[in-house]
Design a protein around this motif. Structure first.
Motif, short mmCIF file in Angstrom:
data_model
loop_
_atom_site.label_atom_id
_atom_site.label_comp_id
_atom_site.label_asym_id
_atom_site.label_seq_id
_atom_site.Cartn_x
_atom_site.Cartn_y
_atom_site.Cartn_z
N UNK A 254 99.28 56.75 76.65
CA UNK A 254 98.82 58.14 77.06
C UNK A 254 97.48 58.30 76.18
N UNK A 255 97.41 57.55 74.89
CA UNK A 255 96.47 57.93 74.01
C UNK A 255 95.01 56.91 74.42
N UNK B 41 94.45 61.96 65.88
CA UNK B 41 93.79 62.75 67.06
C UNK B 41 92.73 61.91 67.66
N UNK B 42 92.66 60.69 67.14
CA UNK B 42 91.51 59.73 67.95
C UNK B 42 92.02 59.31 69.39
N UNK B 43 91.12 59.42 70.37
CA UNK B 43 91.39 58.82 71.60
C UNK B 43 90.76 57.28 71.82
N UNK B 44 91.62 56.44 72.50
CA UNK B 44 90.93 54.91 72.45
C UNK B 44 90.31 54.96 73.78
N UNK B 45 89.30 54.21 74.01
CA UNK B 45 88.47 53.82 75.05
C UNK B 45 88.69 52.24 75.41
N UNK B 46 89.38 51.87 76.17
CA UNK B 46 89.07 50.38 76.45
C UNK B 46 88.33 50.12 77.52
N UNK B 47 87.13 49.19 77.23
CA UNK B 47 86.04 49.04 78.18
C UNK B 47 86.34 47.65 78.64
N UNK B 48 86.84 47.27 79.90
CA UNK B 48 86.87 45.84 80.52
C UNK B 48 86.80 45.77 82.01
N UNK C 81 93.25 45.94 65.68
CA UNK C 81 92.41 47.05 65.01
C UNK C 81 92.37 48.59 65.64
N UNK C 82 92.51 48.44 66.78
CA UNK C 82 92.43 49.77 67.62
C UNK C 82 94.02 50.31 67.32
N UNK C 83 95.17 49.77 67.39
CA UNK C 83 96.14 50.31 66.97
C UNK C 83 96.00 50.72 65.36
N UNK C 84 95.72 50.04 64.45
CA UNK C 84 95.56 50.28 63.16
C UNK C 84 94.76 51.60 63.11
N UNK C 85 93.47 51.64 63.63
CA UNK C 85 92.74 52.80 63.69
C UNK C 85 93.45 54.22 64.00
#
Length: 254
Positions: free
Chosen positions: A155-156, A120-127, A110-114
């Motif tokens: 890079x995103x 222009x959205x930035x992804x934050x993966x919290x783990x 879903x993160x790739x889809x969005x």
């Protein structure tokens, strides 16, 4: 303290384990004391285990957790896409040198889809690694493998690997991102209620984007019979019980 206590008590946050422990303990006590009340206690726990095994009680519990997210809230101009780790199998990924995910893999998908829809959205993966004994690699390494495998531009993505549970995930998020922006949270539907409750307590404004649904809106006893599985019923009640206890623990200790 909260983290270590939750991990030490983790086996008892599984309702099936808890009931079996009660049955074993009461059975052992019965050898020494042979009190009627002990026999009644054993009977109650065996009966409870039987009911939970046969009836879809856990599935209805999951429906309670998920029902608020069946219809997706409208999204506008997403700035940040936040993903809670949980779909990554660190042990098998390290062992096989291939990407291994679990039932919650929709979080990463879903993160790739969005991100493709909102360029222009930035992804934050919290783990990180929530195990008491750390694995050879953590969840961020597995997530990086996923994004590389699907040829997504890493890079995103900001990979935050110093958090071990949802509370630490969202506490760290509060430090690193602009809360005035449009932030979308991706996690499993059964976990979203707890995550949003924690976010509210931390004064973090998030729009939920639930994935990995475990229960549908329409229930059919015919279909339930066709796919009847004792192990599935027990897994459902264990998952619901863990989430319920997680919400209760947060209310009591925070």
């Amino acid at each position: 303290m909260y983290f270590y206590l939750s991990k030490i008590l983790a086996p008892l946050l599984n309702l099936t384990n808890l009931i079996f422990c009660f049955i074993i303990l009461a059975t052992l006590l019965n050898f020494f004391y042979r009190k009627k009340i002990i026999k009644i206690f054993v009977f109650i726990n065996v009966f409870l285990l039987l009911i939970l095994s046969i009836l879809p009680i856990g599935k209805f519990g999951l429906k309670y957790l998920e029902k608020d997210y069946f219809v997706q809230q409208k999204l506008n101009n997403i700035d940040n896409i936040i993903i809670l780790a949980g779909s990554e199998n660190t042990h098998l990924t390290h062992t096989t040198k291939k990407l291994n995910l679990n039932n919650s893999s929709e979080r990463l998908i879903a993160s790739v889809k969005l991100a493709n829809e909102y360029s222009n959205a930035k992804i934050y993966f919290l783990g990180g690694d929530g195990n008491l004994k750390k694995h050879k690699i953590d969840e961020t390494i597995v997530a990086k493998n996923f994004y590389n495998d699907v040829a997504f531009e890493t890079m995103r993505v900001d990979f935050i690997n110093n958090t071990r549970n949802t509370i630490e995930n969202l506490t760290e998020l509060k430090k690193i991102t602009d809360l005035e922006k449009n932030n979308v949270l991706i996690t499993s539907a059964f976990h979203m209620k707890r995550a949003m409750f924690i976010a509210k307590q931390l004064n973090i404004k998030l729009t939920p984007y639930a994935v990995d649904f475990r229960y549908g809106d329409n229930f059919s006893f015919i279909n339930f019979y066709q796919h009847f599985s004792i192990s599935s019923n027990l897994r459902s009640i264990d998952l619901f019980f863990r989430e319920f206890m997680g919400i209760l623990a947060f209310k009591l200790f925070y």
